[in-house]
Design an enzyme around this catalytic site. Sequence first.
Site, PDB file in Angstrom:
ATOM      1  N   GLU A  35       0.916  -1.281   0.009  1.00  0.00           N
ATOM      2  CA  GLU A  35       0.052  -0.147  -0.203  1.00  0.00           C
ATOM      3  C   GLU A  35       0.963   1.136   0.226  1.00  0.00           C
ATOM      4  OE1 GLU A  35      -2.697   0.202   3.213  1.00  0.00           O
ATOM      5  OE2 GLU A  35      -3.458   2.239   2.463  1.00  0.00           O
ATOM      6  N   ARG A 260       5.818 -13.258   9.246  1.00  0.00           N
ATOM      7  CA  ARG A 260       6.411 -11.842   8.796  1.00  0.00           C
ATOM      8  C   ARG A 260       7.515 -11.573   9.563  1.00  0.00           C
ATOM      9  NH1 ARG A 260       2.411  -7.840   8.862  1.00  0.00           N
ATOM     10  NH2 ARG A 260       4.026  -6.093   9.216  1.00  0.00           N
ATOM     11  N   LYS A 270       4.574   0.816   8.864  1.00  0.00           N
ATOM     12  CA  LYS A 270       4.648   1.967   8.182  1.00  0.00           C
ATOM     13  C   LYS A 270       3.747   2.975   9.184  1.00  0.00           C
ATOM     14  CE  LYS A 270       3.573  -0.023   4.291  1.00  0.00           C
ATOM     15  NZ  LYS A 270       2.570  -0.207   3.067  1.00  0.00           N
TER      16      LYS A 270
HETATM   17  P1  ATP Z   1       2.700  -2.190   7.475  1.00  0.00           P
HETATM   18  O1  ATP Z   1       2.109  -2.346   8.618  1.00  0.00           O
HETATM   19  O2  ATP Z   1       4.361  -1.802   7.352  1.00  0.00           O
HETATM   20  O3  ATP Z   1       2.252  -0.904   6.513  1.00  0.00           O
HETATM   21  P2  ATP Z   1       1.435  -3.858   5.695  1.00  0.00           P
HETATM   22  O4  ATP Z   1       1.478  -5.374   5.823  1.00  0.00           O
HETATM   23  O5  ATP Z   1       0.364  -3.008   5.825  1.00  0.00           O
HETATM   24  O6  ATP Z   1       2.903  -3.513   6.709  1.00  0.00           O
HETATM   25  P3  ATP Z   1       1.752  -3.355   2.977  1.00  0.00           P
HETATM   26  O7  ATP Z   1       2.275  -2.417   2.162  1.00  0.00           O
HETATM   27  O8  ATP Z   1       0.320  -3.857   2.823  1.00  0.00           O
HETATM   28  O9  ATP Z   1       2.090  -3.467   4.491  1.00  0.00           O
HETATM   29  O10 ATP Z   1       2.568  -4.971   2.599  1.00  0.00           O
HETATM   30  C1  ATP Z   1       2.903  -5.555   1.333  1.00  0.00           C
HETATM   31  C2  ATP Z   1       3.367  -6.693   1.485  1.00  0.00           C
HETATM   32  O11 ATP Z   1       4.526  -6.886   2.377  1.00  0.00           O
HETATM   33  C3  ATP Z   1       2.243  -7.414   1.990  1.00  0.00           C
HETATM   34  O12 ATP Z   1       2.355  -8.734   1.118  1.00  0.00           O
HETATM   35  C4  ATP Z   1       2.711  -7.841   3.335  1.00  0.00           C
HETATM   36  O13 ATP Z   1       2.052  -9.218   4.089  1.00  0.00           O
HETATM   37  C5  ATP Z   1       4.331  -7.696   3.416  1.00  0.00           C
HETATM   38  N1  ATP Z   1       4.887  -7.504   4.626  1.00  0.00           N
HETATM   39  C6  ATP Z   1       4.651  -6.243   5.242  1.00  0.00           C
HETATM   40  N2  ATP Z   1       5.626  -6.196   6.424  1.00  0.00           N
HETATM   41  C7  ATP Z   1       6.135  -7.523   6.474  1.00  0.00           C
HETATM   42  C8  ATP Z   1       7.004  -8.024   7.283  1.00  0.00           C
HETATM   43  N3  ATP Z   1       7.372  -7.600   8.251  1.00  0.00           N
HETATM   44  N4  ATP Z   1       7.543  -9.243   7.185  1.00  0.00           N
HETATM   45  C9  ATP Z   1       7.432  -9.734   5.874  1.00  0.00           C
HETATM   46  N5  ATP Z   1       6.287  -9.509   4.820  1.00  0.00           N
HETATM   47  C10 ATP Z   1       5.884  -8.234   5.263  1.00  0.00           C
HETATM   48 MG    MG Z   2      -0.646  -1.445   6.038  1.00  0.00          MG
END
Ligand code: ATP
Ligand code: MG
Length: 553
Positions: A35, A260, A270
Amino acid sequence: MDTTHSTSNHFIKNIVSDDLANGRVEQIITRFPPEPNGYLHIGHAKSICLNFELADEFGGRTHLRMDDTNPSKEDVEYVESIKEDVRWLGFEWDGYFYASDFFEQMYACAELLIRKNLAYVCDLNAEQIRETRGTLTEPGQESPYRNRSIEENADLFRRMRAGEFADGEKVLRAKIDMGSPNINLRDPVIYRIAHVEHHNTGNQWCIYPMYGYAHPLEDAFEGVTHSICTLEFEDQRPLYDWVIEHCETPAKPKQYEFARLNMTNTVMSKRKLKKLVDEAVVDGWDDPRMPTISGLRRRGFTAEAIRNFVREIGVAKSNSTVDARMLEHFIREDLKLKAPRTMAVVRPLKVVITNYPEGQVEWLTAENNSENPELGERQIPFSREIYIEQDDFMENPPNKYFRLFPGNEVRLKHAYFIVCQEVIKNDTGEVVELRCKYDPLTKSGSGFNERKVKGTIHWVDAAQAVPAEFRMYEPLILDEQHEEGETFLDHINSNSLEILHGYVEPNMANVQVQDKFQFFRHGYFNVDSKHTTNERKVFNLVVSLKSSFDATK
Ligand code: ATP
Ligand code: MG
């Protein structure tokens, strides 16, 4: 260290092999779907490597998709940074998409669900929906709007799109099962009203699809075969499958979950990282203390070290926390042979060599990396005045202190032995200068072996050294037990950045941003890309030379 894990098996590889072998898919398509609401972090690197390397290994394709269904938090700055970071990590996508490319098709699917009596417009507000959702042990209650007619739903949904209602006034919900043990299936909201401009679609839409509905459709429209996400989405999988089934998409993607990445001393979300930026705890998303890809890059981590790290931690089915020092291990390994080794004095103390002829300069030859002759040699000037490290002198040393103290002799790296003869102090009693004598017979490389010294210290020539700024880092977040009511902001390390002013060797006058060096006895440093100019050299400490962490255990 064994880095062959990249080719070893993990459960997702086994699934892909089976799917290819039994013909469920002909070619795999994976995607990385961030995102664009912030910069990518090291956790994302794990997902990026997994998706791209999996497709690579099995002759498939990987898409980069901006999952932009939440316009109030998203921005093109983030979109651009994400593309830059994925490329910098070493990957090139085979297809580039925005979730918003599919808004029209998603809308059509929602109409289809309404026609099949599988979706309805609900007037309950967010709080009422939450209150009637039930709990893990109690079923939810059906909405009083659940039995609206298909015609009424179709009409209201059209009017939602047309902008006739205010934010929050109505939502579209999937009609599944308010008694389901899986709360995600209790008539989840699939569209909400938000009168906000979208960075891609402008003001074309005032209704936006929710993640649980949009994500499977995005995967299906792009032809993704294996939709890999993190474990917290496991409970969403039944909804994912429900959407794919009832929206009758030609492609049938499947979702798989892996653990994760969590790391000690690191916040990895983020939302939290944005807080650090917004509250000016750090100087931007690329602050070298940030676990963002751009922060790690500016700090001096290489893409190779990051890739090796995420390969080594592997792909697992249960969550765990990785020691942040393990990442440091991989950057040391990567830079060990690549980085020239040179001398830098970070807390200078002047030394005058009283028996060295005034005005004389000699050029000493030094190898750039004693473990890698390919990096060649350089010339270092030596003359009557030099700087050494303040720490390398003690007026009243404890036992077993082998560096400089009154009367003691040490070796100057690449140069001569010197012995300390006089200590000069200022009015407040601080040591400001040392007077030493050198022995011309002890020149490095001369084979002199009549006396031995126990300490070797580094130095730079005072007349020709280049002034430099050194930014020394400690973890930004302290790993401690959180007391009640505390957040990560209560655990910021106030010593996370220390700025020192010293000197580097004269041949460093032309360093370029992102050049990396090993400063003898200090560690690995990277030329800072934000503050370095022709006149000002700024070096970020990447990592010290040693760690107590044994990554092979
Ligand atoms: P954040 O909380 O940092 O915003 P998110 O999962 O909401 O993390 P996205 O931008 O939606 O962030 O994530 C893009 C991809 O990265 C998704 O497939 C998510 O599962 C993966 N991802 C995010 N954080 C991690 C992590 N700590 N370890 C492994 N994969 C991750
Ligand atoms: Mg997110």
